[in-house]
Structure formats: C-alpha cells, structure tokens
Design an enzyme around this catalytic site. Structure first.
Site, PDB file in Angstrom:
ATOM      1  N   HIS A 168       0.699  -1.234   0.093  1.00  0.00           N
ATOM      2  CA  HIS A 168      -0.139  -0.074  -0.030  1.00  0.00           C
ATOM      3  C   HIS A 168       0.953   1.423  -0.068  1.00  0.00           C
ATOM      4  CE1 HIS A 168      -3.681   2.390   0.745  1.00  0.00           C
ATOM      5  NE2 HIS A 168      -2.897   3.143   1.685  1.00  0.00           N
ATOM      6  N   HIS A 198     -10.277   3.087  -0.866  1.00  0.00           N
ATOM      7  CA  HIS A 198     -10.761   3.011   0.324  1.00  0.00           C
ATOM      8  C   HIS A 198     -11.538   1.455   0.448  1.00  0.00           C
ATOM      9  CE1 HIS A 198     -10.407   4.475   4.856  1.00  0.00           C
ATOM     10  NE2 HIS A 198      -8.959   4.237   4.561  1.00  0.00           N
TER      11      HIS A 198
END
Lengths: 752, 90
Positions: A58, A107
């Site tokens: 990430h 998200h």
C-alpha cells in the site's frame, strides 16, 4: 507497566539474536534481511514497525512502481502542471492565478469490513491530501462499485458506504458533485470505494511535504493518537514483547468530520500567515509515514520524542503509536519563531497541537521513547528505498477464448416489439438505472459554487465568482471492457472521462487515477495491470493530459477470483465561464438532435450483452484518441459559442441511454429517425466510443454543421426534441412516464 | 416478564467523537475533574417467559447481530436486578 527492557537501538545492537515477528508484520524474509543490511544490525521493534508498514504494498507500491514509471516517462508536455506525481496530490494551473489540486484514492477493504466508517474515513483521507497541498477543498466525488444489486450483502454494504460518504462529506460542508455507481458480481467480496477530492488555491500557496531547515519544529496537530488502524503493530507489541496487552487491536478507524473541519480551517489559516515550511497529512502508516517522508524530502534529518504525542489510550506502545492510523491528524514543520503563533491558531480552532520534534542538520531520523533511542535510520531507506518487484506477468490463457466469444454474434431482437422490450429492460437495469436515490443522500450544493453535479456528465465548480472561471471533473472506469482488453479498457476509461469533461464545455487538463486490481502475485492480474498502465500512459501522452498522481489498490480478490481489472480515471478540466456550461437535459422543444462521431457494430462488454444475455466476451469498442480530441474541441467550441443547448456523452447503454437520460432530466421527449446505413438495434445500443448527442437550436444549425464539416467530424442529424415520449420512427414509442418509472424505481426498490 | 439490559459501548480503542464532545464541554460548564467520557447505548428488553440460559443465548445472538456493530463495538448482557430470574445468569 511490566515491560521488559525497552528495545532501544543500543539494546538491539547488543542482542542480535532476538527473533522479531517480521513475517507476521507482512515482511518477506529477503525484505527483513535487507533491513538488517541497511541498519548493520537487527532493527528495534519500532524500526521494524516503520519498515514493515512503509514497505507494504500500500505504501511502497513495490509491485506497481516499475509500471507506474511510464506516467512520468510518457508524460506529455503540459504548461498546466505545477506539481506532478509524488507529492500528496498533483497541482494544475487553471489560469487567473488559480491552481487546482485533485486526487482519487481507494478505501476498498475498510469499506467492506465496516461500510459506514470505511467510506467516511476514505473521504477524510483524500480531503487531508488536498489540505496538505495548501488548497481549500471545494468538492468530492465518489466512484463506487458493488456486487450484484440484488445480492443480500450489497444491501449491507451499499447503504453503509453511501451514508458514510454523505455523513462525512455533508458534515465537512463539501458538495459531492460526481462519481459513479456500478454493480457487478465480481465486486461481491471486494466493493470498490474510491474517493476523489478537488481543492483550490492561489499559485503562491502551494505547500510541499518536506522538512527543511535545522532547528525547525515538528508539530503534530489534530486528533489524539489512539489504537485504531493498527494492523500488525499489535503483534509486535503484544505477542513478542508484552503478552499482557490486548492482543487484537481493531483495524477499523472511526472518523470525526467535525474535527476534520477544524483541521481544514486551522491549516488554511496557518498557511495564510505563512507559518508552515512543510506539511504532511497522516494517513496510511500514520506517524511512520509522516516523519520518514517529511525528513527524506527535506534537506536534513529529524529528531522526534514519541512521549510527546498526545494519546487517547495511555497503554499504547511506541510501535503502536508509530503505526496508528488514527484519523484527523497532520504534521507540520514550522520555524521556531513562528511556533507560538501556530499553536495559537490551533488553540483558537480547538485543535490539539504539540511539538514532537525538530529538524536536525544530520541525515538520520531518530525517535526517542522514555529517554531511549528506539529508532535511528536513514529516512530515505524507509520512505523511498523500499523493495521494488519486477513481478512476473503473462497474458492469461483464457484471454483468447474470452475475446473469441464475440458479443456481436449474440441473438439480437427480431422485431420492433422485442427491441422496445429490451430497451425498457436496459434503462431499468441496475447499472443503467437512475442513481438518484444514492446521490440525493449527498449534499450537492453546499458552499453555493456547484454548477453541475451528478447525473450530469461531469461535476463542475465555480472557482472565481467575478470571472466565472470554473473546473470540471469526471471519473470513469469500465471493468468489463478492461477485462476483455486491459490496454484498450484503460484507454476507454480515460477517453470517457475526457469526453465527459468536454461534453460539459470544459477543456480537459490533467488526470488522476485509482487502479483497482487483484493480486499482483498472480501473473494474469499483473499482466492486466501492466497493460492497463501502458494503455493509460500512452493515452495520456496522446491526449496531452498528464497523470498528476493517484493510487494503486491491489489484492482485490476473494480466494482465487480477482475483480475485473478496474482502472478508474479522473479527468480535470477548466472552463473560462461556467455560465457557458452545457447540461445533459433537453432544454427546448424543436431543437435538433445530432449524433457526433461514428457508430459501428460494437457490443463486446456492452450493457446490452450483460443485461439481455448475461454475457461478457469479444472485444471492447475501438478507441480513437485523435477522434476523442477532435470531438472534445467541437464540444468545447460549441458550448463557448452557444451553438448547443444540451449535450450528453455516449457510453455504456449506447445512444438510447443518453436520449432517455436527457429526456427524463429535461422532461421533454424526442423523435428519432434511424439514419441510413444503420439498423435500429445498432443505432440505439452500440457502444462505439468517441460519440456524443447534442441538441442544437434551429438558429445555430448552419453554423454548427459548418464547424463540424470544416474540422472533419462526422455528424448525423437524428431527430428533434419533441413531445412527451421517446419515439423511434418506424420502430416503437415509449412514453416518458413509462421510461421514468422503469429508470427511477429500480434502485430504491432494491436498496431502500 | 423480566428485563434484560444490553449495554453497547464502542471498543476502548475506537475513537468516540460524542464522548469527546461531552468531555470537552464539561470544564466549560464548570464541571472539573473528569478526564475522559465515553458514551454508549443501553437497550432494555422486556422478555416474555423465563430468562433462562436459552433466552439469554438468544439475546446475546440478537445483540451481536443487530444491536451492536461488533466490528467497532462491544456489548454486555445482564438481567436487571429484582427481575425474576429462572436461574442464576452469569
């Protein structure tokens, strides 16, 4: 607390044989060995915490980096780009001294686990990226993808996500002006919750994430740090060092939009008084990320005293503090003489602010806890020198078969009556149906500068009240096209967003993207990713719209089944005077309807093939970016010179979808004639790219035709705005009332 | 008839903006000495029939699946004092 000796740098050097839970923190063996090699000793627990989060997929983009480089290498020449890839968000010059920053992020996973908070904190995170550039956030957009509309879990996830976006955005006072809602079974276990935001500033207000100038103070401000969002750090803290602690901290973060609002105002006031040297928001990887990035982007090192971080939970270990993803926090670097004023402003806004460290003239990031030095690293090795993988990629074996399964060969409606039924079924299908029930839960008009919002082709915000200068943004993506051909699918997403911006009358300037894919460890997924990035980079080069930043979300899969590869592309455009915008809705009866562009038999990945045949196969529509550019020029000129009164981009669902939407929004019907050389089915339902529907006032007909003719854009007169039904001459008629019922009832009946 | 009380609280690690707002308001109103406030929800359930283990198990199930969002909240189930209790609840 009964903590065994603090794992300081000295302690680590003296106890080389202590085993650390690097695997549990997600590091691979060779990555851990690399950390040991960099440091020349074993890392302390705190150092391991930092490396593990910063070297995660990430934060480090370790699988995607080698491909993302193309966005830089193939970047088109652009005078508009003020800040490019690598900062919190890109910044684009929109003229008159204004600059605009925008970005889209994902998200996805948090929103599946806890839909409301996951989606809400997604909005919060992207808004802080915008503030960190020095801009005032002015609007948000939300491209969303869920599983099948009639699946029970969709009814759990979607309302929560929508309420979370609405709740957070509405509390912040930010209009939600665009985005998409798409349903497909492939997103069942992996909804895609992407969030975008736009901010506006003056050129001189651009701020960057760097810590320079020895002696400058590092200030953490915003919410207290708690145990939220700590994934692996709890393992480090509890299982290895202190078994008495609660072993499972939740990975879910809860947002507080009112705190964020204070953060916005407080930060902008500090910017206005020129108190800030460098700034960074705290998102993924929290303080680990903020300290290492600020330090590595600046000229010196940094010393931080972790004991000074205000805590919500006094039992947090230093590793947890470094990894916490508590929301609504920011980190600023401020000259010593200005610290007092900075703290005053924070106090005025009721924002907790604490000096936690200072910039040093060395090149180390040193972090102290209870007097011991627990981190001593070169910040660049944490923030920038993470692992880079050349993951193997290979065109999947099933790709040929998928492309050979030609959608153009599917059985077509045999009669006009059947065509009518299929059209009605299409406009009522969840993907084509009105999303009003969803978008009405968002505030579109707060702040009073919204010019266009969904269901318009792009959202548009007025930037300058005097001149009417405005910006437009559209986000698009089509996982079905991209699955059929990732290179083309990514370009189609770009082309559609570009076209959507132009359709409203704005000139496309720059691109941000959110690349949602499955596991990079699967060569087939990696191939999709590589192809999509290559397609997007080539496309941006050709259209002259640089990629300014974005986000990659990998591992979107349940077991072996990856989602459709879904690059979501946001295009930002500028319009000199928002009064010249072009809406989707038909404005006046009697206006002439023109179809711009060429229509071919293109049904691969189409809405028709999905809704009528539950089919995905063949090739996506052909992309012609030069044509897209020409079409955009025509649409922009026509809008500026008042030659068209409404315009709608043609994409999924084809012409009939566009006609129905324009008719329902305007409350005016249309009579259409199938042009020579086309059959009614292809005319209405083909998804050929590079097309738009425009309504031309009769007085402008000659001028409009001349312009298109002079520039070589094919135009076909296909009908007229008229009556209270949509009539396809010689085929069928559908009343607006029937269409409205079909188009607007689907989503509420499934989800309300 | 007996009353069973389900208390739902945000997990200790989870941010509680409402509780914080209350805590910040206290000193302004002259109430000193409160360092933290956390706010939860209380459900009072009137139960038909005896509150035996089976009934409590059912209530725990409904609390877990409906009253509380166990991703971010904890809950406790207790039988109200004075109510008839078929057997000693834990």
């Amino acid at each position: 607390m009964s903590r065994t000796p603090l794992d300081t740098v000295e302690h680590a050097a003296a106890t080389p044989d202590v085993e650390l839970p690097w695997a549990e923190l997600g590091l691979k063996k060779d990555e851990y060995e690399r950390v040991v090699e960099i440091l020349g000793r074993r890392p302390t627990g705190a150092e391991l915490a930092m490396y593990s989060v910063m070297w995660s997929e990430h934060c480090s983009y370790k699988s995607s980096k080698v491909h993302l480089r193309q966005f830089g290498e193939k970047a088109p020449e652009s005078d508009a780009l003020l800040v490019g890839i690598g900062e919190n968000a890109g910044v684009v010059d929109v003229g008159q001294g204004y600059a605009v920053t925008f970005k889209v992020e994902s998200h996805n996973h948090p929103s599946y686990v806890e839909p409301y908070q996951g989606a809400a904190t997604g909005v919060g995170g992207i808004v802080r990226d915008i503030i960190a550039m020095g801009a005032r956030p002015v609007a948000v957009v939300d491209p969303l993808r869920f599983g099948a509309a009639d699946h029970p879990d969709t009814k759990r996830v979607l309302p929560g996500v929508v309420a979370g976006i609405g709740g957070y955005g509405n509390c912040l006072g930010l209009p939600n002006i665009g985005g998409e809602v798409v349903f497909d079974a492939c997103y069942q276990g992996n909804p895609l919750v992407n969030a975008g935001a736009i901010g506006v500033m003056r050129h001189e207000d651009i701020h960057l994430a760097k810590a320079s100038g020895a002696g400058n103070q590092v200030i953490l401000y915003g919410a207290r740090t708690g145990g939220d969002g700590i994934g692996g750090a709890s393992i480090l803290a509890s299982e290895t060092f202190d078994d008495a602690k609660p072993s499972k901290r939740p990975a879910v973060q809860v947002g507080d939009p009112f705190q964020e609002k204070l953060l916005i105002e407080c930060t902008l006031e500090a910017f206005r008084e020129k108190l800030v040297v460098g700034i960074q928001d705290l998102g993924a990887a929290g303080l680990s990320c903020a300290t290492s990035e600020l330090a590595s982007n600046g000229s010196g090192g940094m010393r931080v005293t972790l004991d000074d971080v205000p805590l919500r939970d006094s039992t947090l270990s230093p590793e947890e503090i470094l990894m916490s993803e508590s929301q609504e926090r920011m980190c600023a670097v401020v000259e010593p003489a200005k610290v007092e004023r900075f703290l005053e402003i924070c106090a005025k806004w009721d924002v907790i602010a604490t000096v936690i460290g200072e910039v040093t003239d060395g090149d180390r990031l040193e972090i102290f806890w209870h007097g011991g030095k627990i981190v001593d690293v070169d910040p660049r090795t944490v923030a920038h020198d993470g692992p880079v993988y050349e993951r193997p990629y290979a065109r999947p074996s099933w790709q040929d078969e998928l492309q050979a399964d030609d959608a153009n060969k599917l059985p077509r409606p045999a009669t006009s009556e059947e065509l009518r039924e299929q059209v009605l079924k299409l406009v009522a299908s969840p993907n084509q149906a009105s999303k009003k029930w969803i978008t009405q839960q968002y505030d579109h008009f707060v702040q009073g500068n919204t010019v266009l919002a969904q269901p318009e082709d792009s959202g548009m915000i007025r930037v300058d009240e005097e001149s009417g200068l405005g910006v437009a943004i559209a986000t698009d993506g089509n996982g079905r096209y991209t699955k059929l051909d990732p290179y083309t699918g990514a370009q189609l997403a770009l082309a559609e967003a570009y076209r959507n911006v132009a359709t409203t009358g704005a000139k496309p300037l720059a691109v941000s993207d959110c690349l949602n894919f499955g596991s990079p460890e699967d060569p087939a997924v990696m191939w999709q990713f590589a192809e999509a990035v290559r397609g997007l980079a080539d496309g941006c080069l050709q259209l002259g719209t640089p990629v300014t930043g974005g986000n990659v979300s990998l591992y979107n899969q349940t077991g072996e089944a990856a989602i459709h590869p879904t690059p979501v592309v946001a295009v930002l455009g500028v319009i000199d005077d928002v009064a010249r915008r072009t809406p989707v809705a038909f404005q006046e009866e009697g206006q002439l309807l023109y179809l711009l562009g060429d229509t071919r038999e293109e049904f691969g990945g189409s809405a028709w093939s999905q809704v009528i045949h539950d089919h995905l196969g063949g090739m996506p529509p052909v992309v012609d970016l030069e044509r897209e550019r020409l079409l955009a020029e025509i649409l922009i000129s026509a809008s500026r010179d008042g030659m068209i009164d409404s315009a709608h981009d043609l994409s999924d669902g084809g012409l009939i979808q566009a006609v129905v939407e324009s008719a329902l929004l305007g409350g005016k019907g249309a009579r259409l004639v199938v042009p020579d050389g086309l059959d009614a089915f292809t005319f209405l339902l083909s998804e050929s790219a590079g097309r738009a529907l425009v309504a031309v006032p009769r007085s402008e007909e000659l001028r409009f035709n001349d312009m298109c003719g002079a520039r070589g854009l094919p135009v076909t007169r296909i009908g007229v705005v008229d009556g209270d039904s949509v009539e396809i001459q010689g085929e069928f008629t559908l009343s607006l009332a029937d269409l409205r019922e079909a188009h607007e009832n689907t989503i509420p009946s499934l989800l309300a | 008839m007996a009353r069973v009380v389900v208390d739902v609280m945000l997990k200790p690690e989870i941010l509680d903006p409402q509780g914080q707002a209350v805590q910040r308001a206290l000193p302004r109103l002259g109430f000193e000495g409160i360092s933290d406030v956390r706010q939860g929800k209380r459900f009072e359930l009137e139960v038909d029939g005896p509150v035996d283990e089976a009934a409590l198990a059912r209530i725990r199930d409904l609390a877990e699946s409906f009253l509380a969002n166990t991703v971010i909240e904890d809950f406790t189930v207790k039988v109200e004092e004075g109510a008839e209790v078929a057997e000693a609840a834990k």
